[in-house]
Write an enzyme that holds these catalytic residues in place. Structure first.
Site, short mmCIF file in Angstrom:
data_model
loop_
_atom_site.label_atom_id
_atom_site.label_comp_id
_atom_site.label_asym_id
_atom_site.label_seq_id
_atom_site.Cartn_x
_atom_site.Cartn_y
_atom_site.Cartn_z
CD GLU A 88 -5.14 3.62 -2.54
OE1 GLU A 88 -6.07 4.36 -2.15
OE2 GLU A 88 -4.00 4.05 -2.81
CG ASP A 110 -1.72 1.20 1.46
OD1 ASP A 110 -1.66 2.11 0.61
OD2 ASP A 110 -2.44 1.26 2.48
CE LYS A 167 -1.68 6.93 -3.50
NZ LYS A 167 -2.16 6.03 -2.44
CG ASP A 175 -9.55 5.08 2.08
OD1 ASP A 175 -9.20 5.56 3.17
OD2 ASP A 175 -8.75 4.65 1.22
#
Ligand code: AMP
Length: 637
Positions: free
Chosen positions: A183, A20, A82, A205
């Protein structure tokens, strides 16, 4: 303690992991005895902060060491890289860039952004590679294994460029990226929801700084993200600031200003707020004492007060849920499972609101910070041929069929739509005319029958085939789609060994709507398409029969006496005329007449074959251009 098999003496076991690669933190898991477990490093840490520190001599430190040095090296401390993966300057907001202590610049010769640190430019994928390298190093140290292969997760909204940048980062870190997966898909896998074969899953999330919600549709064990949305500036940090407001509500304006002016005071207050927030996830009230300079704070906050303070933020996440449900054309009762991901889903209010909205409790048994890495590990284990206890599970399929153009404009399909990937298919082909020294391979995608109605993915030429009679070369074509969905097409002529190939990404630039349209089109045109393909193949076959018939009259006058020659000529004329007709049966009938007129010659030639093969001549040399019609010998252009 985590149960990780120890390597045998002198033999490092191969680690196949799921990673992850997060905006704030990264972590890595593997499947051990059929169960996914997060790999803890030697200090027992599961998490590697996704932070890179670069000093003015361009030495890099990663993870906790970079966080520690961050205070003294703010301009060289890169967080949240990211957000810039695979992005161009136009994709990034000025606000985002303005807040950063380092510079974001455009790379020379490309649209992509780079990070400029101490006068040197670093690509986001290089920085991510350093983070992946640190995750790898920790896992290797902790287990004594060798880490070569991994599945890496990305947000569902990542586009092709962002996914490719992530894959590149993996490669730069010396990792063979088995697949990039979403994800939310990983989270659903971690809960074993793929075993249900069909259903609809909502993945909620809520992390420290970002919120994502996705709806996944599971069909025959295959997950597809059907709707996703989110907010890159909503998360637990907002809850912390709401808590700060509660904690300081009783302070005078002067005390508040004094606290705010004190750098360490601000940090201490934020930390105290987070502690209080976390405490209220397990209890009804909590007390906080804090002394910063001359300011003292001693207060109690109840869960009810805190929940009232964060309610507007939680409400925003439910607005997003309503949006994705609407986008997917679903109602809350259509959702079979709700999965919680991210540390902030430990907040009781969030869980209660989810249960209320969907009329069922969300899945919360697994650690919401680890669930994505765990799911990625399950996927990695499946791809590596190990099964996490539940046999094969299809996770990705080719959305459309793939094939090549054959002589006459038809398409010969090698891989059919919905084939689970990775997948491989091989088919044999041959040439159409004598002495053909190259063949064109035109790679096609779609469900229609004729090349002109299909999507062209690419072309290449196989050259260097030694001159041979038509039908003699054996061209073996292999289609292979790897776990990342990349198609490799390889053509090899078997007698000479010459080879050529190309690599394409069949789904590149293809939207779901286009896929649907292409499938719909093929259904609509099914009948006429099949007829057109059969007609094209019949014409090709007729062409071969004509060439063969003309040739035997010229080459073998000994076998074709004048009356037979006249008969064959007449039949040739009949077939040539029939070829003008759009009716396949008319052509078939004329071909039949011609075949019958040449049948005595063919029988004689066959006898010769049987005799002369004994004298060392090949069958091809004798048979000349005898047409071939077997499916495995379709002629290439
Ligand atoms: P993540 O980005 O997924 O690691 O989530 C981190 C966020 O989760 C931070 O804002 C944490 O303060 C928050 N968090 C961690 N544990 C809890 C908890 N027990 N209750 C509420 N929030 C938490």
């Amino acid at each position: 303690m985590v149960n990780i098999p120890l390597p045998m003496k002198g033999q490092a076991r191969e680690l196949i992991v799921g990673i992850d690669l997060g905006t704030t933190n990264s972590l890595c898991a593997e499947v051990v005895n059929g169960k996914p477990v997060v790999i803890l490093d030697r200090e027992g840490r599961a998490i590697t902060p996704s932070v890179v520190g670069i000093d003015d001599e361009h030495h890099a430190v990663v993870g906790d060491a970079a966080v520690e040095r961050g205070l003294t090296n703010p301009a060289g401390t890169i967080r949240s890289v990211k957000r810039f993966m695979g992005r161009g300057l136009k994709d990034i907001s000025d606000v985002e860039v303005g807040r950063l202590p380092y510079k974001i610049v455009r790379t020379a010769g490309s649209e992509q952004v780079a990070v400029r640190v101490h006068g040197r430019e670093y690509l986001p994928q290089e920085l991510s590679a350093l983070i992946l390298g640190e995750v790898k190093k920790r896992a290797v140290k902790a287990t004594g294994g060798k880490l070569k292969r991994a599945v890496i997760t990305v947000p569902a909204y990542f586009d092709d460029g962002q996914r490719q940048a992530t894959r590149d980062a993996g490669r730069m870190a010396g990792i063979d990226v088995l697949r990039i997966i979403n994800e939310p898909t990983a989270a659903a896998l971690a809960y074993g929801l793929h075993r249900g074969k069909s259903g609809t899953v909502l993945v909620y999330d809520l992390g420290g700084g970002t919120f994502d919600v996705s709806i996944l549709k599971l069909t025959e064990g295959v997950f597809k993200v059907i709707a996703t949305t989110g907010n890159t500036a909503l998360g637990g940090d907002d809850f912390d600031y709401a808590m700060i407001d509660l904690l300081t509500a009783g302070l005078s304006d002067e005390d508040k200003a004094a606290l705010d002016a004190h750098v360490q005071g601000r940090v201490a207050l934020k930390m105290a707020a987070e502690r209080a927030k976390i405490a209220l996830s397990g209890q009804d009230s909590t007390s906080i004492q804090l002394h910063v300079g001359d300011v003292s704070l001693d207060t109690t906050v109840t869960r009810a007060q805190y929940e009232a303070a964060i309610d507007p933020f939680v409400e925003l996440t439910f607005d997003a849920i309503d949006f994705v449900l609407d986008e997917a054309g679903l109602d809350p009762e259509d959702i079979g499972d709700v999965v919680c991901v991210g540390g902030s889903t430990r907040t009781p209010l969030v869980r209660a609101r989810l249960e209320e909205h969907f009329d069922k409790p969300p899945h919360t048994d697994l650690d919401p910070d680890q669930v994505v890495a765990m799911g990625a590990a399950i996927q990695a284990s499946m791809l590596a041929g190990e099964h996490a206890g539940d046999g094969t599970v299809l996770l990705d399929v080719t959305p459309l069929s793939l094939g090549i153009e054959t002589y006459g404009g038809g398409c010969s399909k090698l891989l059919w739509r919905n084939s689970p990937i990775p997948v491989r298919a091989t088919e044999g082909y041959t040439t159409q005319v004598d002495d053909q020294t190259s063949v064109d391979i035109h790679v096609l995608q779609g469900e229609r029958e004729m090349a002109k109605d299909l999507r062209s993915l690419g072309r290449f030429k196989l050259r260097g085939i030694p001159p041979m009679k038509a039908g003699m070369p054996r061209v073996l074509i292999e289609f292979f789609i790897d776990a990342n969905g990349i198609l490799k097409v390889q053509a090899k002529e078997m007698t000479s060994g010459v080879e050529a190939g190309i690599e394409v990404t069949p789904t590149y630039g293809l939207t779901d709507d286009q896929v649907e349209d292409m499938i719909f089109d093929s259904i609509e045109h099914a009948e006429e398409d099949v007829e057109a393909h059969l007609l094209a193949d019949t014409k090709v076959e007729a062409g071969s029969v004509l060439r063969y018939s003309r040739k035997i009259i010229v080459d073998r006058p000994d076998l074709v006496p004048p009356p037979l020659a006249v008969q064959i000529e007449a039949a040739i004329g009949g077939l040539v005329a029939a070829l003008e007709s759009p009716d396949r049966e008319v052509i078939d009938a004329a071909m039949q007449v011609l075949n019958e007129s040449t049948a005595p010659v063919a029988a004689h030639l066959m006898n010769e074959v049987l005799q002369v093969t004994v004298h060392g001549k090949t069958m091809g040399e004798v048979l000349g251009t005898k047409p071939r019609t077997k499916a495995s010998e379709i002629q290439l252009t």
